[in-house]
Design a protein around this motif. Structure first.
Motif, PDB file in Angstrom:
ATOM      1  N   LEU A   1       0.913  -1.318  -0.198  1.00  0.00           N
ATOM      2  CA  LEU A   1       0.091  -0.122  -0.094  1.00  0.00           C
ATOM      3  C   LEU A   1       0.752   1.222  -0.004  1.00  0.00           C
ATOM      4  O   LEU A   1       0.533   2.056  -0.844  1.00  0.00           O
ATOM      5  CB  LEU A   1      -0.855  -0.111   1.187  1.00  0.00           C
ATOM      6  N   ILE A   2       1.870   1.460   0.740  1.00  0.00           N
ATOM      7  CA  ILE A   2       2.797   2.691   1.067  1.00  0.00           C
ATOM      8  C   ILE A   2       3.636   2.551   0.004  1.00  0.00           C
ATOM      9  O   ILE A   2       3.880   3.706  -0.893  1.00  0.00           O
ATOM     10  CB  ILE A   2       3.641   2.441   2.321  1.00  0.00           C
ATOM     11  N   GLY A   3       4.041   1.452  -0.875  1.00  0.00           N
ATOM     12  CA  GLY A   3       4.672   1.405  -2.301  1.00  0.00           C
ATOM     13  C   GLY A   3       3.838   2.133  -3.105  1.00  0.00           C
ATOM     14  O   GLY A   3       4.169   2.893  -3.988  1.00  0.00           O
ATOM     15  N   ALA A   4       2.547   1.918  -3.137  1.00  0.00           N
ATOM     16  CA  ALA A   4       1.855   2.336  -4.187  1.00  0.00           C
ATOM     17  C   ALA A   4       1.751   3.904  -4.039  1.00  0.00           C
ATOM     18  O   ALA A   4       1.737   4.873  -5.015  1.00  0.00           O
ATOM     19  CB  ALA A   4       0.201   1.777  -4.049  1.00  0.00           C
TER      20      ALA A   4
ATOM     21  N   ASP B   1       5.470   7.264 -10.803  1.00  0.00           N
ATOM     22  CA  ASP B   1       5.690   6.182 -11.491  1.00  0.00           C
ATOM     23  C   ASP B   1       4.162   5.608 -11.634  1.00  0.00           C
ATOM     24  O   ASP B   1       3.372   5.687 -10.684  1.00  0.00           O
ATOM     25  CB  ASP B   1       6.570   5.296 -10.531  1.00  0.00           C
ATOM     26  N   ARG B   2       4.007   4.660 -12.940  1.00  0.00           N
ATOM     27  CA  ARG B   2       2.913   4.232 -13.196  1.00  0.00           C
ATOM     28  C   ARG B   2       2.794   2.811 -12.517  1.00  0.00           C
ATOM     29  O   ARG B   2       3.794   1.933 -12.147  1.00  0.00           O
ATOM     30  CB  ARG B   2       2.835   3.735 -14.609  1.00  0.00           C
ATOM     31  N   ILE B   3       1.699   2.690 -11.732  1.00  0.00           N
ATOM     32  CA  ILE B   3       1.387   1.462 -11.163  1.00  0.00           C
ATOM     33  C   ILE B   3       0.942   0.421 -12.187  1.00  0.00           C
ATOM     34  O   ILE B   3      -0.143   0.727 -12.846  1.00  0.00           O
ATOM     35  CB  ILE B   3       0.424   1.572  -9.941  1.00  0.00           C
ATOM     36  N   GLU B   4       1.393  -0.864 -12.131  1.00  0.00           N
ATOM     37  CA  GLU B   4       1.011  -1.875 -13.299  1.00  0.00           C
ATOM     38  C   GLU B   4      -0.212  -2.397 -12.767  1.00  0.00           C
ATOM     39  O   GLU B   4      -0.734  -2.365 -11.590  1.00  0.00           O
ATOM     40  CB  GLU B   4       2.141  -2.890 -13.436  1.00  0.00           C
ATOM     41  N   ALA B   5      -0.829  -2.874 -13.865  1.00  0.00           N
ATOM     42  CA  ALA B   5      -2.220  -3.437 -13.606  1.00  0.00           C
ATOM     43  C   ALA B   5      -2.378  -4.746 -12.514  1.00  0.00           C
ATOM     44  O   ALA B   5      -3.499  -4.758 -11.665  1.00  0.00           O
ATOM     45  CB  ALA B   5      -2.840  -4.284 -15.007  1.00  0.00           C
ATOM     46  N   LEU B   6      -1.076  -5.521 -12.563  1.00  0.00           N
ATOM     47  CA  LEU B   6      -1.348  -6.542 -11.567  1.00  0.00           C
ATOM     48  C   LEU B   6      -1.161  -5.750 -10.218  1.00  0.00           C
ATOM     49  O   LEU B   6      -1.760  -6.454  -9.099  1.00  0.00           O
ATOM     50  CB  LEU B   6      -0.022  -7.443 -11.747  1.00  0.00           C
ATOM     51  N   ASP B   7      -0.284  -4.837  -9.848  1.00  0.00           N
ATOM     52  CA  ASP B   7      -0.262  -4.263  -8.407  1.00  0.00           C
ATOM     53  C   ASP B   7      -1.686  -3.704  -8.124  1.00  0.00           C
ATOM     54  O   ASP B   7      -1.909  -3.601  -7.201  1.00  0.00           O
ATOM     55  CB  ASP B   7       0.663  -3.029  -8.575  1.00  0.00           C
ATOM     56  N   LEU B   8      -2.295  -3.059  -9.120  1.00  0.00           N
ATOM     57  CA  LEU B   8      -3.769  -2.406  -8.741  1.00  0.00           C
ATOM     58  C   LEU B   8      -4.591  -3.546  -8.461  1.00  0.00           C
ATOM     59  O   LEU B   8      -5.542  -3.611  -7.386  1.00  0.00           O
ATOM     60  CB  LEU B   8      -4.037  -1.904 -10.121  1.00  0.00           C
ATOM     61  N   SER B   9      -4.599  -4.740  -9.105  1.00  0.00           N
ATOM     62  CA  SER B   9      -5.480  -5.868  -8.637  1.00  0.00           C
ATOM     63  C   SER B   9      -4.925  -6.370  -7.315  1.00  0.00           C
ATOM     64  O   SER B   9      -5.960  -6.848  -6.569  1.00  0.00           O
ATOM     65  CB  SER B   9      -5.235  -6.944  -9.659  1.00  0.00           C
ATOM     66  N   LEU B  10      -3.882  -6.437  -6.872  1.00  0.00           N
ATOM     67  CA  LEU B  10      -3.304  -7.009  -5.662  1.00  0.00           C
ATOM     68  C   LEU B  10      -3.824  -5.919  -4.516  1.00  0.00           C
ATOM     69  O   LEU B  10      -4.274  -6.223  -3.503  1.00  0.00           O
ATOM     70  CB  LEU B  10      -1.894  -7.093  -5.340  1.00  0.00           C
ATOM     71  N   LEU B  11      -3.871  -4.645  -4.905  1.00  0.00           N
ATOM     72  CA  LEU B  11      -4.493  -3.716  -3.686  1.00  0.00           C
ATOM     73  C   LEU B  11      -6.042  -3.953  -3.688  1.00  0.00           C
ATOM     74  O   LEU B  11      -6.541  -3.932  -2.878  1.00  0.00           O
ATOM     75  CB  LEU B  11      -4.226  -2.385  -4.375  1.00  0.00           C
ATOM     76  N   GLU B  12      -6.684  -4.455  -4.872  1.00  0.00           N
ATOM     77  CA  GLU B  12      -8.083  -4.494  -4.582  1.00  0.00           C
ATOM     78  C   GLU B  12      -8.403  -5.779  -3.908  1.00  0.00           C
ATOM     79  O   GLU B  12      -9.096  -5.992  -3.065  1.00  0.00           O
ATOM     80  CB  GLU B  12      -8.754  -4.756  -6.102  1.00  0.00           C
ATOM     81  N   ARG B  13      -7.631  -6.760  -4.168  1.00  0.00           N
ATOM     82  CA  ARG B  13      -7.634  -7.943  -3.345  1.00  0.00           C
ATOM     83  C   ARG B  13      -7.268  -7.773  -2.034  1.00  0.00           C
ATOM     84  O   ARG B  13      -8.163  -8.485  -1.251  1.00  0.00           O
ATOM     85  CB  ARG B  13      -6.684  -9.125  -3.956  1.00  0.00           C
ATOM     86  N   ASP B  14      -6.550  -6.980  -1.565  1.00  0.00           N
ATOM     87  CA  ASP B  14      -6.063  -6.773  -0.208  1.00  0.00           C
ATOM     88  C   ASP B  14      -7.433  -6.152   0.668  1.00  0.00           C
ATOM     89  O   ASP B  14      -7.361  -6.330   1.787  1.00  0.00           O
ATOM     90  CB  ASP B  14      -5.006  -5.730   0.000  1.00  0.00           C
ATOM     91  N   LEU B  15      -8.077  -5.331  -0.228  1.00  0.00           N
ATOM     92  CA  LEU B  15      -9.485  -4.946   0.448  1.00  0.00           C
ATOM     93  C   LEU B  15     -10.247  -6.049   0.997  1.00  0.00           C
ATOM     94  O   LEU B  15     -10.708  -5.738   2.055  1.00  0.00           O
ATOM     95  CB  LEU B  15     -10.184  -4.146  -0.799  1.00  0.00           C
ATOM     96  N   THR B  16     -10.158  -7.038   0.211  1.00  0.00           N
ATOM     97  CA  THR B  16     -11.161  -8.331   0.841  1.00  0.00           C
ATOM     98  C   THR B  16     -10.447  -8.809   2.324  1.00  0.00           C
ATOM     99  O   THR B  16     -11.155  -9.732   3.088  1.00  0.00           O
ATOM    100  CB  THR B  16     -11.282  -9.174  -0.077  1.00  0.00           C
ATOM    101  N   LEU B  17      -9.100  -8.543   2.517  1.00  0.00           N
ATOM    102  CA  LEU B  17      -8.349  -9.074   3.554  1.00  0.00           C
ATOM    103  C   LEU B  17      -8.691  -8.209   4.828  1.00  0.00           C
ATOM    104  O   LEU B  17      -7.975  -8.532   5.698  1.00  0.00           O
ATOM    105  CB  LEU B  17      -7.325  -9.581   3.293  1.00  0.00           C
TER     106      LEU B  17
END
Length: 651
Positions: A205-208, A216-232
């Motif tokens: 999260l802080i890396g983003a 710096d642009r956040i790649e799609a994979l990192d964006l999907s991981l952030l969304e996944r983290d919301l469920t946790l």
């Protein structure tokens, strides 16, 4: 003074009172409850009771006489007395730190630990407070404490206090020191236990967030991981959820998914507010407002920016970072409405503030482009060049490569606008903006480039000027087809206007008129009307002809009238109107005073003679003349007279 305090004040007190005073002297301020923890309940009761009666150089900080502060001279005397008695002053401060921590008043707890020079305790308290989370706790949160912690926490302790060191990274980024912010972040990233999934999620999260500040642009994979983290995060505190929604809001905004960005932004506000992190909630209005601005809702955007400005001024104070952010974005709305003088006044203080403080690429781009727009409309090439040089220096100092690229593209745009096509081509060769760049899909992805020109639109402008109109129209079509998703309303408006210009140059008047009608009927042309004036006299002349052809009662004519009419001063974000037009002049672009100036110019009068005739200063006349030239889009008195006659403004 010490002798006086000893003989006349201190010596007359009871032994218990003396003991209580020398112990609370180590504290910046105290209450009866805190005094009870540092001394004894009975001594604290006697102390606060005597203060209420009066006679001691102690100040009550509130009307209820619950918080007290020793007079500075008296406090220094008591501190000296405590040292003479061999008391451990720092132990009293540590006691106070633990007392505040038990009440979750982390700011005061850490402050007292730092005063006690117990840096391990300060780090421990910061970690217990949530580390980086406290940066978002509000104006009275711990942002300033992280600057103090940075000076005393040894770097080898990063593994022991990872969340505090992440807080140091966030505080450094907000202070504009991206090198130090990256250093702290990488320090934690190297030292944490990778089996601690909760902490790993916080690192991501802080890396983003660091990527946002570094541009710096956040790649799609990192964006999907952030969304996944919301469920946790269902069982965690709301600040982490709020910051995750915050970053998702920003990333969807960067990808031109404006409705999704607005939805996530509102969720972030909800969770920050739930956590009492009002500082965090406030700044979300910048992102939410930008989402509204780019999807064509200028009124909603202005309201969001005004909410940010109001909250920031009330909670922190005028001129703070968040106030400057709000003002820069409000200036952009004024600029798009054509109220350039108002935008410039705001940017005089807010832009220099952001150049040095909490800021990211989008804000600087909004500010510089607003200034460039004002100078372009006034045909002030030197002024445009000065703004670009200012932006170039900021980009180098802040380490924003995207801003450097924006500056290069806008420099080429200015050279084209002011008629030096060969100069523009030479510039393009030097800065990797040759014709081949117009066909580079990645460099022309409009969803990631919300502001300014892209290589394809620059070469469309070159080809229009050179008469290669079919090539220009073909490139515009290629550019639109190549986009993965819809792009912003301001961008759509400007691309359509380029198609109009190409059609005019190609002699396809009917085609150009058709595209212009589409713009006027389907896009918010009045609220983004600066785009028309940026394109110069040919575009404005076409607008006037189109209104005449359509007839005075047509919707087309009314839309054209809105573009030329003074902006609505009562609209959100407008403040005081620059021109304050009389209702009698509403069909035209000039106020009654400006009409009188034009009439006298037509009579051959000089500025000095006009001033004498109107009984005003010569500077006032110059101000009216500048406004007349700007509104009629002319650069000389002769042209002003000609256009005024064409519009029927002169008898």
């Amino acid at each position: 003074m010490a002798r006086y305090l000893s003989e006349q004040v201190f010596s007359s007190l009871s032994v218990a009172m003396q003991s209580a005073l020398v112990r609370v002297a180590a504290l910046p301020y105290f209450s009866a409850e805190l005094a009870s923890a540092v001394v004894s309940p009975s001594a604290a009761a006697e102390l606060t009771s005597d203060i209420a009666v009066g006679g001691l150089p102690i100040e009550a900080l509130d009307d209820g006489h619950k918080q007290f502060k020793l007079h500075q001279v008296f406090q220094e005397y008591l501190m000296h007395e405590a040292l003479l008695r061999g008391l451990d002053i720092n132990q009293m401060r540590r006691t106070a730190a633990h007392w505040y921590a038990a009440r979750r008043d982390w700011a005061n707890a850490i402050r007292h630990a730092l005063h006690a020079e117990d840096f391990g305790l300060a780090g421990e308290l910061s970690e217990n407070a949530g580390g980086w989370r406290q940066v978002y706790a509000g104006a009275r949160g711990l942002l300033q404490q992280f600057h103090a912690l940075a000076a005393v926490l040894p770097e080898p302790e990063a593994a022991k206090f990872p969340r505090s060191f992440l807080g140091l990274a966030v505080a450094a980024a907000k202070g504009g020191n991206l090198t130090l912010a990256t250093h702290y972040f990488e320090l934690v990233s190297r030292k944490i236990d990778r089996t601690d999934n909760v902490l790993v999620n916080e690192i991501r999260l802080i890396g983003a967030l660091m990527a946002l500040y570094r541009d710096d642009r956040i790649e799609a994979l990192d964006l999907s991981l952030l969304e996944r983290d919301l469920t946790l995060l269902e069982l965690t505190e709301p600040v982490q959820r709020a910051l995750t929604y915050n970053l998702l809001c920003f990333q969807y905004l960067e990808r031109s998914e404006f409705e999704r960005a607005e939805r996530h932004g509102n969720l972030a506000i909800q969770y920050f507010t739930q956590a009492g992190a009002h500082f965090g909630a406030m700044h979300l209005y910048a992102h939410v407002g930008q989402a509204q601005f780019f999807r064509g809702d200028m009124e909603g955007a202005s309201a969001a920016y005004e909410r940010l400005a109001s909250d920031a001024q009330n909670a922190i104070g005028k001129g703070c970072d968040l106030d400057a952010i709000a003002q820069v974005l409000l200036a952009e709305t004024l600029s798009e409405r054509g109220l350039h003088d108002g935008a410039e006044r705001i940017l005089e203080w807010s832009l220099p503030h952001l150049e040095k403080n909490d800021c990211w690429f989008d804000l600087l781009a909004a500010a510089y482009l607003s200034r460039i727009r004002a100078r372009t409309v006034r045909n002030d090439f030197d002024g445009v060049d000065a703004v670009l040089e200012q932006a170039r220096r900021t980009a180098q100092r802040r380490g924003f490569p995207r801003l450097q690229r924006l500056v290069a593209r806008e420099q080429m745009r200015a050279i084209i606008h002011f008629g030096d096509i060969q100069g523009a081509k030479r510039f393009a060769d030097r800065f990797d903006l040759g014709p081949e760049s117009a066909f580079d899909v990645e460099r022309n992805r409009l969803s990631f480039r919300l502001r300014g020109e892209v290589p394809a639109t620059l070469w469309v402008r070159v080809w229009i000027q050179e008469g290669q109109t079919e090539r220009a129209l073909d490139m515009l079509q290629r550019l639109e087809v190549a986009q993965e998703r819809p792009f912003s309303v301001p961008r759509m408006l400007r691309m359509r206007l380029l198609a109009v210009l190409a059609g005019m140059k190609a002699g396809k008047a009917e085609r150009a008129a058709s595209v212009l009608d589409e713009i006027l009927l389907t896009l918010p042309s009045a609220t983004y009307r600066a785009a028309f004036f940026e394109e110069g006299p040919e575009m404005l002349a076409l607008l006037r002809r189109r209104a005449q052809e359509a007839g005075p009662d047509s919707l087309i004519a009314r839309r054209v009238g809105q573009i030329f009419a003074p902006a609505d001063a009562s609209a959100p974000g407008q403040g005081t109107s620059e021109t304050a037009p009389d209702s009698a002049s509403a069909p035209h672009t000039l106020t009654q005073q400006e009409l009188k100036v034009v009439s006298l110019i037509c009579g051959g009068f000089s500025n000095k003679e006009i001033a004498r005739h109107m009984d005003v200063s010569e500077n006032t006349v110059k101000f009216h003349v500048r406004n007349v030239f700007s509104k009629l889009n002319v650069h000389s008195r002769t042209s002003a007279i000609s256009v005024a006659r064409e519009l029927g403004l002169l008898a």
